[in-house]
Enzyme design. Structure first.
Site, short mmCIF file in Angstrom:
data_model
loop_
_atom_site.label_atom_id
_atom_site.label_comp_id
_atom_site.label_asym_id
_atom_site.label_seq_id
_atom_site.Cartn_x
_atom_site.Cartn_y
_atom_site.Cartn_z
N ASP A 26 1.48 -1.38 -13.93
CA ASP A 26 1.26 -0.46 -12.82
C ASP A 26 1.49 -1.27 -11.54
O ASP A 26 1.50 -2.51 -11.58
CB ASP A 26 -0.17 0.08 -12.89
CG ASP A 26 -0.52 0.94 -11.71
OD1 ASP A 26 0.25 1.86 -11.38
OD2 ASP A 26 -1.58 0.69 -11.09
N ASP B 163 0.37 -0.21 -7.64
CA ASP B 163 -0.74 -0.17 -6.69
C ASP B 163 -2.06 -0.47 -7.39
O ASP B 163 -2.43 0.20 -8.35
CB ASP B 163 -0.83 1.21 -6.03
CG ASP B 163 0.42 1.57 -5.24
OD1 ASP B 163 0.79 0.78 -4.36
OD2 ASP B 163 1.01 2.62 -5.52
N ASP C 66 -4.72 -0.24 -13.89
CA ASP C 66 -6.05 -0.23 -13.29
C ASP C 66 -6.76 1.11 -13.40
O ASP C 66 -7.87 1.26 -12.90
CB ASP C 66 -5.98 -0.64 -11.81
CG ASP C 66 -5.37 0.44 -10.92
OD1 ASP C 66 -4.49 1.19 -11.41
OD2 ASP C 66 -5.75 0.52 -9.74
#
Length: 230
Positions: A14, A16, A176
């Site tokens: 991922d 961001d 996240d």
């Protein structure tokens, strides 16, 4: 052909909140967008955990916190304005999290292919990674607009793996949030989740195979997970 312990493997990230701490620049662009509507500016801590689902969702949720709802047409317009503001200075304050560059180097030295699977637009993702001199490390950068169904749909994850030249059976997702876990799980891949990202759910409750408190823990975790998947 790559050689090394992970030569047949693909590590998918991922963006961001996982690779890069983009929150300061995203919130800057969000506030410039809120200014267009005469709304109060929001603080980073207030919306940090809303990041990761795309600009449109971020604007919708941030405005809802202030009791404001936009029509679909206006929301589309504001999303375009946000993208313009964001792209104009995409890496003013955004930086890779501590240990990211070193771990990317270690994984590459082990022979792994690296890919990005993000709900950010592809062009913005490439622009950001270019600005941080990271883009050339990845064999594929697949944003939400590059697939029919974005994370948490498994096809987004599968696309990132296959476009990097890998196979899902020999891959690991690093993210996240719930969308990362959902996408990889549905595709049949193990997941590492960082505890310092932008998730609005406690990282320990996301159901990852490995919870990373420091990025330096990543390469050993990937080696363990892949060793269990011959």
């Amino acid at each position: 052909m790559s050689s090394g312990e992970l030569a047949d493997s693909t590590i998918v990230f991922d963006l961001d909140g996982t690779l890069v701490d983009t929150a300061p620049d995203i919130v800057r662009a969000l506030n410039e967008t809120m200014d267009l509507e005469g709304l109060p500016r929001v603080k980073l801590d207030t919306v940090r955990n809303l990041i990761g689902h795309g600009a449109r969702v971020l604007i919708e949720r941030a405005s809802a916190l202030q009791g404001v709802t936009f029509s679909a047409t206006r929301l589309d317009q504001l999303t375009n304005e946000f993208v313009t503001f964001y792209a104009a200075d995409i890496a003013r304050e955004s930086r890779p999290f501590d240990g990211v560059v070193q771990q990317l180097d270690i994984l590459a030295d082990l022979g792994a292919k690296l890919a990005v699977c993000t709900n950010k637009r592809t062009a913005l993702s490439v622009q950001l990674l270019d600005a941080l001199e990271l883009s050339e490390r990845f064999s594929a950068i697949v944003g939400a607009d590059a697939v029919k169904d974005r994370k948490p749909h498994p096809d987004h994850y599968r696309a990132a793996v296959t476009r990097a030249g890998g196979v899902v059976r020999r891959s690991v997702m690093v993210g996240d949030g719930a969308a990362d876990v959902g996408s990889a799980r549905a595709a049949g891949a193990p997941v590492c989740i960082v505890s310092f990202g932008y998730s609005d759910i406690d990282a320990e409750k996301l159901g990852a195979d490995v919870l990373l408190h420091r990025f330096s823990e990543l390469a050993p975790a990937c080696r363990r997970l892949l060793a269990a998947r011959p």
